[in-house]
Each structure stands twice: as C-alpha cells, then as structure tokens.
Design a protein around this motif. Structure first.
Motif, PDB file in Angstrom:
ATOM      1  N   LEU A 100       5.607   5.408  -1.111  1.00  0.00           N
ATOM      2  CA  LEU A 100       6.515   4.694  -0.304  1.00  0.00           C
ATOM      3  C   LEU A 100       7.898   4.166  -1.310  1.00  0.00           C
ATOM      4  O   LEU A 100       9.015   4.254  -1.160  1.00  0.00           O
ATOM      5  N   LEU A 101       7.175   3.238  -2.297  1.00  0.00           N
ATOM      6  CA  LEU A 101       8.320   2.956  -3.216  1.00  0.00           C
ATOM      7  C   LEU A 101       9.087   3.821  -4.157  1.00  0.00           C
ATOM      8  O   LEU A 101      10.150   3.812  -4.217  1.00  0.00           O
ATOM      9  N   ASN A 102       8.248   4.960  -4.468  1.00  0.00           N
ATOM     10  CA  ASN A 102       8.835   5.992  -5.254  1.00  0.00           C
ATOM     11  C   ASN A 102       9.899   6.734  -4.397  1.00  0.00           C
ATOM     12  O   ASN A 102      10.717   7.360  -4.976  1.00  0.00           O
ATOM     13  N   ASP A 103       9.518   6.994  -3.288  1.00  0.00           N
ATOM     14  CA  ASP A 103      10.300   7.825  -2.206  1.00  0.00           C
ATOM     15  C   ASP A 103      11.858   6.999  -2.099  1.00  0.00           C
ATOM     16  O   ASP A 103      12.909   7.790  -2.438  1.00  0.00           O
ATOM     17  N   GLN A 104      11.678   5.847  -1.751  1.00  0.00           N
ATOM     18  CA  GLN A 104      12.953   4.911  -1.867  1.00  0.00           C
ATOM     19  C   GLN A 104      13.771   4.822  -3.195  1.00  0.00           C
ATOM     20  O   GLN A 104      14.854   5.149  -3.094  1.00  0.00           O
ATOM     21  N   LEU A 198       1.609  -3.364  -3.042  1.00  0.00           N
ATOM     22  CA  LEU A 198       1.762  -3.728  -1.654  1.00  0.00           C
ATOM     23  C   LEU A 198       2.756  -4.687  -0.888  1.00  0.00           C
ATOM     24  O   LEU A 198       3.148  -4.552  -0.008  1.00  0.00           O
ATOM     25  N   GLY A 199       2.752  -5.748  -1.836  1.00  0.00           N
ATOM     26  CA  GLY A 199       3.828  -6.677  -1.380  1.00  0.00           C
ATOM     27  C   GLY A 199       5.297  -6.116  -1.454  1.00  0.00           C
ATOM     28  O   GLY A 199       6.029  -6.258  -0.588  1.00  0.00           O
ATOM     29  N   HIS A 200       5.560  -5.219  -2.617  1.00  0.00           N
ATOM     30  CA  HIS A 200       6.881  -4.708  -2.566  1.00  0.00           C
ATOM     31  C   HIS A 200       7.134  -3.678  -1.475  1.00  0.00           C
ATOM     32  O   HIS A 200       8.254  -3.678  -1.054  1.00  0.00           O
ATOM     33  N   ILE A 205       9.844  -2.151   3.765  1.00  0.00           N
ATOM     34  CA  ILE A 205       9.889  -1.731   4.920  1.00  0.00           C
ATOM     35  C   ILE A 205      10.744  -2.906   6.016  1.00  0.00           C
ATOM     36  O   ILE A 205      11.206  -2.387   6.891  1.00  0.00           O
ATOM     37  N   SER A 206       9.939  -4.059   5.857  1.00  0.00           N
ATOM     38  CA  SER A 206      10.363  -5.341   6.573  1.00  0.00           C
ATOM     39  C   SER A 206      12.213  -5.708   6.396  1.00  0.00           C
ATOM     40  O   SER A 206      12.648  -6.048   7.609  1.00  0.00           O
ATOM     41  N   LEU A 235      -3.128  -5.841   4.830  1.00  0.00           N
ATOM     42  CA  LEU A 235      -2.866  -5.882   6.369  1.00  0.00           C
ATOM     43  C   LEU A 235      -1.489  -5.850   6.589  1.00  0.00           C
ATOM     44  O   LEU A 235      -0.983  -5.333   7.568  1.00  0.00           O
ATOM     45  N   ALA A 236      -0.871  -6.635   5.813  1.00  0.00           N
ATOM     46  CA  ALA A 236       0.849  -6.901   6.032  1.00  0.00           C
ATOM     47  C   ALA A 236       1.221  -5.617   5.897  1.00  0.00           C
ATOM     48  O   ALA A 236       2.131  -5.001   6.523  1.00  0.00           O
ATOM     49  N   LEU A 237       0.831  -4.749   5.048  1.00  0.00           N
ATOM     50  CA  LEU A 237       1.644  -3.355   4.900  1.00  0.00           C
ATOM     51  C   LEU A 237       1.006  -2.507   6.049  1.00  0.00           C
ATOM     52  O   LEU A 237       2.098  -1.666   6.238  1.00  0.00           O
ATOM     53  N   ILE A 238      -0.269  -2.327   6.293  1.00  0.00           N
ATOM     54  CA  ILE A 238      -0.478  -1.385   7.553  1.00  0.00           C
ATOM     55  C   ILE A 238       0.174  -1.945   8.774  1.00  0.00           C
ATOM     56  O   ILE A 238       0.893  -1.150   9.389  1.00  0.00           O
ATOM     57  N   LEU A 239       0.523  -3.323   8.939  1.00  0.00           N
ATOM     58  CA  LEU A 239       1.248  -3.744  10.186  1.00  0.00           C
ATOM     59  C   LEU A 239       2.818  -3.187   9.890  1.00  0.00           C
ATOM     60  O   LEU A 239       3.459  -2.936  10.949  1.00  0.00           O
ATOM     61  N   ALA A 240       3.265  -3.201   8.679  1.00  0.00           N
ATOM     62  CA  ALA A 240       4.660  -2.940   8.639  1.00  0.00           C
ATOM     63  C   ALA A 240       4.806  -1.441   8.817  1.00  0.00           C
ATOM     64  O   ALA A 240       5.804  -1.187   9.415  1.00  0.00           O
ATOM     65  N   ILE A 241       4.106  -0.441   8.295  1.00  0.00           N
ATOM     66  CA  ILE A 241       4.065   0.940   8.593  1.00  0.00           C
ATOM     67  C   ILE A 241       3.843   1.112  10.058  1.00  0.00           C
ATOM     68  O   ILE A 241       4.436   2.084  10.521  1.00  0.00           O
ATOM     69  N   CYS A 242       2.833   0.345  10.795  1.00  0.00           N
ATOM     70  CA  CYS A 242       2.570   0.852  12.194  1.00  0.00           C
ATOM     71  C   CYS A 242       3.742   0.498  13.096  1.00  0.00           C
ATOM     72  O   CYS A 242       3.776   0.983  13.943  1.00  0.00           O
ATOM     73  N   GLY A 243       4.282  -0.767  12.976  1.00  0.00           N
ATOM     74  CA  GLY A 243       5.132  -1.259  13.894  1.00  0.00           C
ATOM     75  C   GLY A 243       4.571  -1.898  15.018  1.00  0.00           C
ATOM     76  O   GLY A 243       3.307  -2.356  15.078  1.00  0.00           O
ATOM     77  N   ASP A 244       5.558  -2.189  15.993  1.00  0.00           N
ATOM     78  CA  ASP A 244       4.764  -3.016  17.271  1.00  0.00           C
ATOM     79  C   ASP A 244       3.784  -2.528  18.158  1.00  0.00           C
ATOM     80  O   ASP A 244       2.957  -2.955  18.873  1.00  0.00           O
TER      81      ASP A 244
END
Length: 526
Positions: A100-104, A198-200, A205-206, A235-244
C-alpha cells in the motif's frame, strides 16, 4: 471437460463437517470462525473464499487474504490456487502494508520504501550513543517491537511497561532513551522498520480520503487467518482497510493466543467481533487432526472441556517420563530414534519441541552422536517473514534432498504445524511455565502455549522432564515437574483404570473362546 478446480471444491465440500459447511457457505457479510486446534480453520477459510468465488458473491481480484508468516501465506496461496482462486492478494499483514505504501509513493513519484529488516545494527549504534555495554541489541529490540505493536512511542514506553509488569533488560527510563535514539538514527537514514509499515499505512489510509477510497475498492473482501495473534497496530491497519461495514471473514482460536510477549493481545479477537452488531459466529470444536488420547490430554492441561476428536481412536496414550538430567533426556530420545523405531523416510514425521531455543542444543548434540538427521525450524514462521527472506531455488532443492529429518523447534515456532510423533522435552518447573511469567496474564499465555505444543501431535505424544538441566544460569539446579503435568498424569491414570476392566474382560472372553474352540476340535472317542 470438467474444471479440475471445481471438482476439487466439490470433493472438499463433500468431506466437510456440518459445522465447517455452516462457515463455508454462510451468506453473512461479517463472519467470525472460532476454531479449536486441529479443526481445519485454514481449510475452512480457503474453502469459503473459493465457494463464494464460485457462487459469484466474491471477486478474487478485489479480495485480500492476510496472515502473519510467510509459511502461512504460502499455504493459503497454494490451497486457493488448487481451488481455482488465483487473482487475489495473499500475504502477511506487513507485506500488505508495504504494498500500500509503495503504491501511494509510486502514484506521487516517490521512490519505494527503504526497508530496515534487521534492527540490530541501528540499535547497537543507539547503545553506543548512550555508552551502554554488556546488553545484547536483541533484548532492546524485543522492547521496541513490543512497544510498536502496542502503538507506543518512546515517550510512552516506560509507563506502559510498568503498568503491564513487563520485565526489561535495563531501567525502563534508559530503554526509553535508547528507543528514542534508535528512532532518530533510523529517520536520519530515511528507512522504515517492519513495525513502521503498519503505522504509516494506517495513517495514510485514515488521513487521505482519496487513497482510502482506492483501498476500499481494491480490497472489497477481506479474510484474516490466525486472528488470535493480532496486536493493536495490526488491528488498526485491518480496520482501516475494512472500513465501517466490511465484507470480512476472520478465523482464530483464543486458546492459541501465544504472542503477548511480542505485543499481541488475546482480547482483540473478541473486540473485533464486538464492532459489528450483525456478525455471525460459527464454532468449530472438533479436532480432526489428533487422536482422542492426545486431544483429551491437551484438554486436561488446558483445563478445558467441549473440544472433541473426530480422528479414529488410534495409537496409544501419551507417556510421561522423568530423567536425572537433560543430557539423559536427550540421549534417551536419540536412542529411540536411532534404534530404527522410525523407518527410513519417516523421520520427517517426528518433532522434538522445547520451550526455549537453549534446550534444543542438548538434543542436537545427542542426535549428532547417534547419526540421526535433524533440522531446526526456520524463520519462515516469523511475522513479516515474506519480506525478510525468500527461499532460493538452491535452498528449496537442499530442503528436498534433506527432507527426511527430525524437526527441532520451540513451542512458538511449532504453532500451525503438525507431526505424527511429538516429543515435548523439559516440561519442568521454571521452564513450563517459563520462570519470567509471573503475572496472571503471562501464566495464562504459558498454559495456552503448552496446549499448542501438545496439539502438534497427531498419533503419538511423549512428554518428559529432567531433575537437573544445563541451561545457562541454572546448571545443577534441582527441578520438579511442571504444574501442568499433574492434571495430565491424573487423566492418564483415570483413563487407564477405566480401560483396564474392559481389557481384562476382553482377555477372559478371548480365553473362553479359545477353550471352546479346543473343545470343539478335540477328537471324539470311539
């Protein structure tokens, strides 16, 4: 002509249990699969993905299947390929973050991430800055890894470590200072370590609505394996990817949550379920891998009920042995293997498991003395290992040639694997549970770790402990058995008493049958 992958899917579905089919065919958009050891959780996760793809409710090209190690990712990818699912994204959470980071970065004309895989050299520099000697970089690295997994900065590490009761290699304030210097040095080099990914990625995304929309479109379906191993950063990354309101399937076993020392949190799996009010939960309680003897023994050690074995009632009950020293223990195992109790080609079905790496050296020495081939479990089981190492063709050829080897592994590295015969060594006080586990949470994790080790065996299980060990720092110390051997031995004794009358009755009946046969065949007198 029939599609081979569809035939494979249909055969697999036909061989599935009712509970497995409930999970595989569930129409729920959010599904939690709570799967006990040996219940086929990886099988169910891959079959659910393949089944939904065949039904048109899942688009493989918009699907992410995430796990924690290279070996697990390779296994998932291989199973899905055989089932005809080939265009999805499958890898460790760390590799997904890097992608994801490299794509951006590519989209805005920046170079790819420069990754710091081995932190030890930079940590060594930080130690030198603070004039600290006699401390291995690995011990500081463990603290930094734990802190980052918990989403802690150098400034918040000290208070969190105190509250958690976590032992530290130095004064915690000093660890914080070294941690801060490590971050500065790394930043000056323009590099990110595995935990930074993970954090970056989560922050990107956020805070970037356009990128968030692109990720949501790309990963419309998310499947997560080994969810019990999640740490807060993952978990924070998975939730950011998944959305609400995600299309999310996750599978795991809270009884196999064993990485708290590394930042994982056994409660995050239930927290994840609690985020979605309409989530469906399916329980897989049947162990299809291990014999009844082994499942019952593992349940006794865990103090659990409700887990059953669907395997044939094969093999003999586990054994428990005591030795005067760990050298005697290792020699006895090596001699058993050397005596050709395992035919050529079957040594690869044997594992010797220990709580710590240092215990395995005595075993390796004994196996060397008896010319028994062995291998140490490798780093392919580590988090993010699909980034840190890739097997070369030469390595894979070497592995093929030397495949018939006994595996030596720690309990942690054995997770997710299985062998016909398992020797669990060093099941002694101060080792199982480990001496540094002092809090209730740490002891509970040690018990789960022991349960994981026990359930690696399918047919034969041998537990042993030594009164004296040669582990550094405890030479000559007298030990007693692990506290968790008592319920196992009590269970084995109870089972032996229960089965003894049946065995005696069988012998008497057999004797009557033989006598009757002899009477019937006796020549009659004229």
């Amino acid at each position: 002509m029939a599609d081979p992958s569809q035939s494979a899917l249909h055969r697999a579905l036909a061989l599935s249990t009712e509970a497995q089919l409930d999970a595989i065919t569930s129409p729920a958009r959010q599904l939690a699969i709570i799967a006990s050891a040996g219940s086929g959780k990886t099988r169910v996760l891959t079959l659910r993905t393949a089944y939904r793809s065949s039904e048109g409710t899942l688009d493989p090209s918009k699907t992410l299947v995430a796990t924690f190690s290279r070996k697990a990712a390779d296994e998932l990818r291989h199973r899905l390929f055989r089932l005809g699912v080939r265009d999805l994204t499958c890898g460790t959470i760390h590799s997904v973050a890097l992608r994801l980071l490299n794509d951006q970065r590519s989209a805005i004309g920046r170079p790819p991430v420069e990754l710091l895989i081995d932190r030890s050299k930079v940590i060594a520099q930080a130690l030198k800055v603070h004039s600290v000697s006699g401390i291995a970089p690995a011990s500081i690295e463990a603290e930094i890894g734990w802190a980052k997994a918990r989403q802690l900065a150098a400034s918040t590490y000290e208070d969190a470590a105190v509250k958690s009761g976590r032992p530290a290699p130095l004064a915690r304030a000093q660890v914080s200072e070294i941690f801060a210097t490590y971050e500065t040095l790394k930043r000056q080099q323009g590099r990110l370590d595995l935990d930074d990914l993970l954090g970056h990625a989560t922050t990107l995304i956020s805070t970037n609505a356009q990128f968030q929309a692109a990720v949501a479109w790309r990963f419309h379906h998310v499947a997560l394996d080994e969810t019990q191993d999640l740490n807060p950063a993952q978990l924070a990354l998975i939730l950011a990817i998944c959305g609400d309101d995600p299309d999310l399937t996750f599978v795991g076993d809270p009884n196999q949550s064993i990485y708290g020392w590394n930042g994982s949190d056994a409660t995050l799996m239930s927290d994840l379920s609690g985020r979605f009010p309409n989530i469906q939960t399916v329980h897989l309680r049947s162990n299809k891998r291990s014999s009844r003897h082994i499942v019952d023994t593992a349940n006794a050690a865990l103090g659990a009920t409700g887990f059953i074995s669907e395997a044939a009632d094969r093999g003999s009950p586990p054994t428990v042995s005591r030795f005067a020293s760990d050298a005697d223990e290792a020699r006895a195992i090596a001699e058993a293997l050397w005596r050709n109790e395992f035919a050529a080609g079957t040594l690869k079905t044997v594992a010797i498991l220990a709580r710590t790496n240092s215990q395995l050296q005595a075993v390796a020495n004994a196996l060397d003395a008896h010319a028994v081939p062995y291998r140490f479990a490798g780093s392919e089981l580590a988090p993010g290992s699909d980034l840190s190492s890739t097997p070369t063709t030469l390595q894979m050829q070497h592995d093929e040639v030397t495949a018939d080897q006994v595996t030596l592994s720690t309990f942690h590295r054995a997770k997710g694997l299985e062998w016909h015969t398992v020797y669990l060594i060093g099941v002694a006080d101060g080792i199982v549970p480990y001496k540094l586990a002092r809090t209730h949470e740490a002891l509970a994790e040690e018990q789960r770790l022991f349960y994981v080790a026990l359930t690696r065996a399918t047919d034969a299980l041998h537990l042993s402990w030594a009164e004296r060990t040669s582990i550094a720092g405890s030479e000559g110390r007298r030990r007693g058995p692990s506290r968790w051997l008592a319920p196992i031995e009590q269970h084995l004794a109870t089972r032996a008493r229960e089965e003894a009358p049946l065995e005696q009755s069988f012998r008497l009946e057999r004797l009557r049958s033989i006598r009757a046969s002899l009477e019937h065949s006796r020549p009659t007198e004229n």
